[in-house]
Design a protein around this motif. Structure first.
Motif, PDB file in Angstrom:
ATOM      1  N   ARG A 165       0.796  -1.227   0.000  1.00  0.00           N
ATOM      2  CA  ARG A 165       0.000   0.000   0.000  1.00  0.00           C
ATOM      3  C   ARG A 165       0.830   1.278   0.000  1.00  0.00           C
ATOM      4  O   ARG A 165       0.309   2.357   0.282  1.00  0.00           O
ATOM      5  CB  ARG A 165      -0.971   0.034   1.195  1.00  0.00           C
ATOM      6  CG  ARG A 165      -1.805  -1.206   1.321  1.00  0.00           C
ATOM      7  CD  ARG A 165      -2.695  -1.112   2.530  1.00  0.00           C
ATOM      8  NE  ARG A 165      -4.039  -0.741   2.170  1.00  0.00           N
ATOM      9  CZ  ARG A 165      -4.910  -0.179   3.009  1.00  0.00           C
ATOM     10  NH1 ARG A 165      -4.564   0.116   4.225  1.00  0.00           N
ATOM     11  NH2 ARG A 165      -6.114   0.116   2.619  1.00  0.00           N
ATOM     12  N   GLY A 174      -6.426   8.026  -3.573  1.00  0.00           N
ATOM     13  CA  GLY A 174      -6.353   6.916  -2.628  1.00  0.00           C
ATOM     14  C   GLY A 174      -6.532   5.560  -3.279  1.00  0.00           C
ATOM     15  O   GLY A 174      -6.934   4.604  -2.623  1.00  0.00           O
ATOM     16  N   ARG A 335      -3.187  -6.200   9.810  1.00  0.00           N
ATOM     17  CA  ARG A 335      -4.105  -5.640   8.806  1.00  0.00           C
ATOM     18  C   ARG A 335      -5.422  -6.395   8.904  1.00  0.00           C
ATOM     19  O   ARG A 335      -6.497  -5.806   8.946  1.00  0.00           O
ATOM     20  CB  ARG A 335      -3.499  -5.781   7.403  1.00  0.00           C
ATOM     21  CG  ARG A 335      -4.442  -5.429   6.270  1.00  0.00           C
ATOM     22  CD  ARG A 335      -4.125  -4.073   5.677  1.00  0.00           C
ATOM     23  NE  ARG A 335      -5.282  -3.513   4.984  1.00  0.00           N
ATOM     24  CZ  ARG A 335      -5.573  -3.693   3.706  1.00  0.00           C
ATOM     25  NH1 ARG A 335      -4.774  -4.406   2.943  1.00  0.00           N
ATOM     26  NH2 ARG A 335      -6.647  -3.140   3.181  1.00  0.00           N
ATOM     27  N   GLN A 339      -8.601  -4.248  10.121  1.00  0.00           N
ATOM     28  CA  GLN A 339      -9.573  -3.799   9.120  1.00  0.00           C
ATOM     29  C   GLN A 339     -10.568  -4.872   8.672  1.00  0.00           C
ATOM     30  O   GLN A 339     -11.487  -4.562   7.932  1.00  0.00           O
ATOM     31  CB  GLN A 339      -8.819  -3.214   7.908  1.00  0.00           C
ATOM     32  CG  GLN A 339      -7.900  -2.057   8.331  1.00  0.00           C
ATOM     33  CD  GLN A 339      -7.408  -1.203   7.188  1.00  0.00           C
ATOM     34  OE1 GLN A 339      -7.196  -1.683   6.094  1.00  0.00           O
ATOM     35  NE2 GLN A 339      -7.206   0.087   7.447  1.00  0.00           N
ATOM     36  N   ARG A 409       0.575   1.236   7.299  1.00  0.00           N
ATOM     37  CA  ARG A 409      -0.452   1.830   6.440  1.00  0.00           C
ATOM     38  C   ARG A 409      -1.829   1.208   6.592  1.00  0.00           C
ATOM     39  O   ARG A 409      -2.787   1.675   5.989  1.00  0.00           O
ATOM     40  CB  ARG A 409       0.011   1.754   4.977  1.00  0.00           C
ATOM     41  CG  ARG A 409       1.191   2.661   4.705  1.00  0.00           C
ATOM     42  CD  ARG A 409       1.652   2.560   3.265  1.00  0.00           C
ATOM     43  NE  ARG A 409       2.426   1.374   3.022  1.00  0.00           N
ATOM     44  CZ  ARG A 409       3.760   1.323   2.973  1.00  0.00           C
ATOM     45  NH1 ARG A 409       4.448   2.426   3.138  1.00  0.00           N
ATOM     46  NH2 ARG A 409       4.393   0.203   2.745  1.00  0.00           N
TER      47      ARG A 409
ATOM     48  N   ILE B  64     -11.250   0.048   4.801  1.00  0.00           N
ATOM     49  CA  ILE B  64      -9.825  -0.156   4.531  1.00  0.00           C
ATOM     50  C   ILE B  64      -9.096   1.172   4.315  1.00  0.00           C
ATOM     51  O   ILE B  64      -8.434   1.357   3.306  1.00  0.00           O
ATOM     52  CB  ILE B  64      -9.610  -1.080   3.316  1.00  0.00           C
ATOM     53  CG1 ILE B  64     -10.376  -0.559   2.074  1.00  0.00           C
ATOM     54  CG2 ILE B  64     -10.028  -2.492   3.631  1.00  0.00           C
ATOM     55  CD1 ILE B  64      -9.818  -1.070   0.771  1.00  0.00           C
ATOM     56  N   PRO B  65      -9.203   2.110   5.265  1.00  0.00           N
ATOM     57  CA  PRO B  65      -8.486   3.366   5.072  1.00  0.00           C
ATOM     58  C   PRO B  65      -6.977   3.149   5.006  1.00  0.00           C
ATOM     59  O   PRO B  65      -6.450   2.233   5.647  1.00  0.00           O
ATOM     60  CB  PRO B  65      -8.847   4.165   6.332  1.00  0.00           C
ATOM     61  CG  PRO B  65      -9.217   3.141   7.356  1.00  0.00           C
ATOM     62  CD  PRO B  65      -9.847   2.027   6.584  1.00  0.00           C
ATOM     63  N   THR B  66      -6.309   3.958   4.204  1.00  0.00           N
ATOM     64  CA  THR B  66      -4.852   3.983   4.239  1.00  0.00           C
ATOM     65  C   THR B  66      -4.465   4.910   5.384  1.00  0.00           C
ATOM     66  O   THR B  66      -4.798   6.085   5.370  1.00  0.00           O
ATOM     67  CB  THR B  66      -4.279   4.547   2.920  1.00  0.00           C
ATOM     68  OG1 THR B  66      -4.941   3.916   1.828  1.00  0.00           O
ATOM     69  CG2 THR B  66      -2.806   4.288   2.821  1.00  0.00           C
ATOM     70  N   PRO B 285     -12.796   4.807  -0.848  1.00  0.00           N
ATOM     71  CA  PRO B 285     -12.905   4.165   0.472  1.00  0.00           C
ATOM     72  C   PRO B 285     -11.604   4.083   1.259  1.00  0.00           C
ATOM     73  O   PRO B 285     -11.650   3.696   2.420  1.00  0.00           O
ATOM     74  CB  PRO B 285     -13.430   2.757   0.147  1.00  0.00           C
ATOM     75  CG  PRO B 285     -13.953   2.850  -1.243  1.00  0.00           C
ATOM     76  CD  PRO B 285     -13.111   3.874  -1.923  1.00  0.00           C
ATOM     77  N   THR B 286     -10.477   4.406   0.653  1.00  0.00           N
ATOM     78  CA  THR B 286      -9.261   4.400   1.464  1.00  0.00           C
ATOM     79  C   THR B 286      -9.046   5.732   2.168  1.00  0.00           C
ATOM     80  O   THR B 286      -8.125   5.880   2.959  1.00  0.00           O
ATOM     81  CB  THR B 286      -7.999   4.124   0.615  1.00  0.00           C
ATOM     82  OG1 THR B 286      -7.926   5.118  -0.411  1.00  0.00           O
ATOM     83  CG2 THR B 286      -8.045   2.754  -0.012  1.00  0.00           C
ATOM     84  N   ARG B 287      -9.898   6.718   1.836  1.00  0.00           N
ATOM     85  CA  ARG B 287      -9.711   8.035   2.424  1.00  0.00           C
ATOM     86  C   ARG B 287     -10.916   8.512   3.242  1.00  0.00           C
ATOM     87  O   ARG B 287     -10.748   9.263   4.182  1.00  0.00           O
ATOM     88  CB  ARG B 287      -9.457   9.077   1.316  1.00  0.00           C
ATOM     89  CG  ARG B 287      -8.180   8.901   0.546  1.00  0.00           C
ATOM     90  CD  ARG B 287      -6.962   9.307   1.364  1.00  0.00           C
ATOM     91  NE  ARG B 287      -5.752   9.344   0.538  1.00  0.00           N
ATOM     92  CZ  ARG B 287      -4.958   8.307   0.326  1.00  0.00           C
ATOM     93  NH1 ARG B 287      -5.222   7.142   0.874  1.00  0.00           N
ATOM     94  NH2 ARG B 287      -3.879   8.423  -0.434  1.00  0.00           N
TER      95      ARG B 287
END
Lengths: 553, 333
Positions: A165, A174, A335, A339, A409, B64-66, B285-287
């Motif tokens: 990532r 993103g 992870r 998540q 990340r 799944i945010p970074t 969706p990662t932000r």
């Protein structure tokens, strides 16, 4: 790989792309750059489709007749289930910010390892099948037919991405290549096209509770052996408990640390810490042989397989009736826990909101998953002066810290490990800013690519990480690379050996227990590795945390 | 290789010819001045809404945010509330910085492989700077054009015009936004052609909108500074459109219709292209989710039922060995 010297390997890396466009440059599957095909037995254990013997180097991959249909249907299904997939297929503007962020691109120079191109491998088919522009304009719109060569290219390059990532940090939208790779791998798995280094650990984990396939009695044997080792170096006998009902806490960590050096020293570190906490504070931590894996190679297969493996954590915690779960140092495990776990297998309403019974600290950030990272736990103990530490015992080490991709990340755990290290070591040096924290570089072997047959890929992909270590080695004399990931502990030693000889690898809890003064210990002359402990000198660990060069945040 | 930019360039030239010939030779002012713009606008609005709707129809099964900063954890560790937002407020700030200031792009670095070998990563601000200049100048130009659709022209627009033209060069005064738009678009175009890596993965679909926007800017600048379009006539036409009494005044040059045609094509093309990043950036969706997945359970609407290997089955497989190793079992032999 041994035949290719570092200079020769790097000389082949060239950032200038070839003359032919990527669609017109055929992919050649090359030895050293891929992992062997999944064994049919492992695929069948999970009941996944199309288990068979096949070889990536052969022309015939023994695909089912209707493989194209399966892939297209699979894409359609996933587009409907994952907003990420749809959006990431649609909105990339190909600005190229991601292009040189990938360690595999930097290390190999192969333009198909640029995250943008890796995604385009899939997007080109998406456009062809699912968008009007692609259907009408074809190549001009960046669309292409799904052919056998395309499928092989997918397989080759989706198993040259470690889902780290890093590119996603720089993407203005993103777009997360890990997500795209995960979709790609899910699709490939519909045709039985996994790699064995993932499929077999998954099958092992499903049946025996851990990736290594260690059976319960062997697991106990191994930890007993560690207890002997610990007794040899410290004079203290530790007594780990297994599958113990009514324990306070269930501990789960990657089986890799039970299996191979230097992870074993980290495992010994956990055992010593739990012994200490039991003796001093009466805390009862138990290991489980059924849930003897923290890692989850299902994450590299499909979301369903990840769920099937992950479910054991809560199931075992419930069966044993513990209060909450403590997780060891591991990258992708965290992870999955951070998540995915709660969403997939929660709510864990049979557990208590985690509280450290020794310090009274409530782990508010983990109140739903009920799972605490051992580095958070130890940092809390140290902050409250609950561990008697002598950091000078680590004075032979000049330590730097490698942020593992997933805790970085996919979680954001940066300061806790640094705090712990600075309290147990007197010599800590950061690598350059662009190579740590959220911009950290992958070890080059993550996401199930840590086999031996793809060593060239691993050493190439690990170059950016190794190069940053080399920088602090030359500048500060760093000789120890600390990390909080079991895959790191398995793969960084050969990586360091290749690019930065003389730098060793350790988990943080090995450093912690080197410094830990255990009740009843004999005068320590050697550490867990049997290396001489340097002479003591007085040093205040807090001084290091408050030092101006602490790059904490 | 160069077909990637030659085709789009030819396409834009063809569009120019279609409009120019259509108006000058055939007299299709109605078509290019009224019918096509209306249809383009409808295509844009409907297409945009449908596309966003299509995205929104797919669920977000996992959060799944970074995470790009320190997590919320122990009370004495300072979290990064923006790059790793635990709360909705943090997410809003993160998204605002992303959308308004292109924060992620701001981090951009260039990687260089040097002798040694050493690898260096140098802060690369130009892409960020020109992207920002491009988008903001485009927005300013767009807002300035509202004066053609409003009567009387609101004072805020007049102030914007003053600000935009504060250099007071020439007559009519040079609007900075137009110049910056053209310069930034040229930068983005040249970057795609000159930098071999970027050229390598660029598609025709990346060049087409750039050529089109450059053509829009050039035709606009032509009208304003060189051919001096009949501005009163233009306003009559545009006001006719917004009041739904369309009519074509005499004496507006063909270049105006060319300009409008380019804009129409851009609008109609928008929903079917990468330009939809305008909508997508809000939905990424990662932000746009909170990084609190350990404290709050995210729900997957299609959370699948899966086959699992239970503890009971495991014990059945290993009971004898477990007892032999002194491990507790649920069921004795």
């Amino acid at each position: 790989m041994a035949d290719l010297k570092p200079d020769e390997l790097i000389a082949r890396t060239n950032f200038t792309p070839p003359k032919t466009g990527w669609m017109d440059t055929p992919t050649v599957i090359r030895e050293g750059m891929f992992c062997y095909a999944a064994k049919p037995k492992s695929v069948a254990t999970l009941g996944l489709p199309y288990p068979r013997e096949w070889n990536p180097l052969n022309d015939d991959w023994k695909l089912p007749e209707n493989w194209k249909e399966i892939i297209i249907e699979g894409m359609k299904d996933r587009l409907e289930r994952f907003r990420t997939f749809k959006i990431f297929m649609d909105i990339c503007v190909r600005c190229g910010a991601c292009a040189d962020k990938c360690h595999f691109f930097i290390g190999t120079g192969d333009p198909k390892n640029m995250p943008v191109v890796r995604a385009e491998l899939l997007r080109s088919i998406y456009r062809n099948e699912f968008t009007k522009a692609g259907k009408i304009l074809g190549r001009i719109a960046g669309a292409r037919e799904l052919t056998l060569d395309v499928l092989k290219e997918w397989w080759y390059y989706f198993f040259q991405c470690s889902e780290c990532r890093r590119c996603s940090v720089f993407c203005p939208y993103g777009i997360d290549t890990a997500e795209i790779t995960m979709m790609g791998r899910e699709l490939l798995n519909l045709l039985g096209l996994n790699i064995d280094w993932i499929a077999t650990p998954v099958a092992n984990c499903y049946m025996t509770g851990n990736h290594m396939g260690i059976q319960p009695q062997a697991f106990v044997d191994m930890l007993d052996f560690f207890a002997d080792e610990i007794e040899d170096t410290t004079g203290v006998r530790v007594h780990p408990t297994y599958n113990k009902k009514g324990a306070d806490i269930l501990f789960t960590t990657p089986s890799g640390d039970v299996f191979g050096d230097p992870g074993t020293y980290t495992a010994m570190g956990y055992m010593i810490l739990f012994h200490y906490l039991k003796e001093r504070y009466g805390l009862d931590v138990t290991w489980s042989t059924f849930n003897s894996e923290g890692g989850n190679f299902g994450l590299f297969t499909s979301n369903e397989v990840m769920k099937r493996l992950n479910i054991k954590m809560y199931a075992e915690a419930k069966r044993l009736g513990v209060k909450w779960i403590l997780g060891g140092e591991c990258g992708h495990m965290w992870r999955a826990i951070t998540q995915y776990m709660d969403t997939m297998n929660g709510p864990a309403d049979f557990l208590e909101e985690p509280v450290n019974p020794i310090t009274g600290t409530k782990f508010e950030n983990a109140k739903s998953t009920k799972m605490v990272h051992i580095v958070e736990f130890t940092a809390d103990l140290i902050k409250h002066n609950k561990l008697e530490l002598d950091p000078s015992r680590n004075d032979n080490l000049k330590v730097t810290f490698h942020d593992s991709c997933n805790p970085a990340r996919g979680m954001g755990m940066f300061d806790e490990p640094r705090y712990v290290i600075k309290n147990v070591c007197n010599n800590f040096y950061e690598m350059p800013r662009n190579c740590i924290r959220e911009q950290t570089f992958c070890c080059g072997s993550g996401s199930g690519l840590n086999a031996s047959e793809d060593m060239e890929l691993r050493l190439s992909g690990g170059l950016p990480r190794a190069n940053a270590v080399k920088y602090v080695q030359e500048k500060h004399g760093v000789n120890m690379l600390a990390c909080i990931c079991a895959i790191d502990r398995a793969v960084l030693p050969p990586l360091m050996g290749y690019w930065v000889p003389e730098v060793d690898v350790t988990g943080i809890h090995e450093l912690v227990t080197n410094a830990l003064i255990i009740p009843g210990e004999q005068e320590k002359t050697v550490n867990l590795r049997g290396e001489d402990i340097p002479n003591k000198d007085e040093m205040d660990p807090d001084e290091y945390y408050t030092r101006p060069d602490f790059s904490g945040r | 290789m160069n077909e990637k930019y030659l085709y789009p360039l030819m396409a834009v030239i063809a569009l120019f010819l279609v409009a120019y010939v259509g108006v000058e030779a055939v007299g299709l002012q109605w078509l290019f001045g009224i019918i096509i713009p209306f249809m383009a606008l409808i295509t844009f609005v409907v297409g945009f809404v449908m596309r966003v709707n299509d995205w929104a129809r797919s669920p977000v099964p996992f959060a799944i945010p970074t995470t790009c900063g320190q997590q919320e954890s122990l009370p004495w560790i300072k979290p990064n509330k923006i790059d790793n937002p635990f709360t909705t407020g943090g997410v809003i700030i993160r998204m605002a910085l992303e959308i308004l200031l292109f924060r992620s792009l701001f981090r951009n670095t260039t990687c260089k492989l040097n002798e040694g070998p050493t690898i260096s990563y140098v802060w690369e601000k130009w892409l960020w700077l020109f992207s920002l200049a491009f988008h903001y100048s485009f927005l300013t130009v767009l807002v300035r054009h509202l004066r053609f659709f409003l009567e009387p022209v609101p004072s805020s627009l007049q102030i914007l015009d003053k600000l935009d033209g504060f250099l007071q060069i020439g007559l009519p005064g040079v609007m900075i936004s137009g110049v910056v738009l053209l310069a930034a678009a040229m930068f983005l175009l040249l970057r795609r052609i000159v930098i071999s890596q970027v050229r390598y993965f660029s598609l025709a679909a990346d060049f087409f909108p750039l050529f089109l926007i450059i053509a829009i800017a050039v035709s606009g600048i032509m009208m304003r500074y060189f051919t001096k379009v009949d501005i009163v006539g233009v306003k009559e036409l545009t006001m006719g459109m917004v009041t739904f009494h369309p009519h074509i005044p005499d004496g507006i040059g063909a270049i105006f219709y060319v300009h409008v045609f380019f804009v129409s094509v851009l609008l109609a093309y928008f929903p079917f292209s990468k330009l939809m990043h305008l909508g997508g950036v809000f939905l990424s969706p990662t932000r746009n989710v909170r990084c609190n997945t350990r404290a709050h359970r995210h729900i997957n609407p299609w959370n699948p039922k899966v086959k699992v290997h239970t503890y009971a089955e495991y014990e059945d497989d290993f009971r004898e060995k477990m007892i032999g190793a002194g491990l507790p079992v649920e069921k004795e032999l």
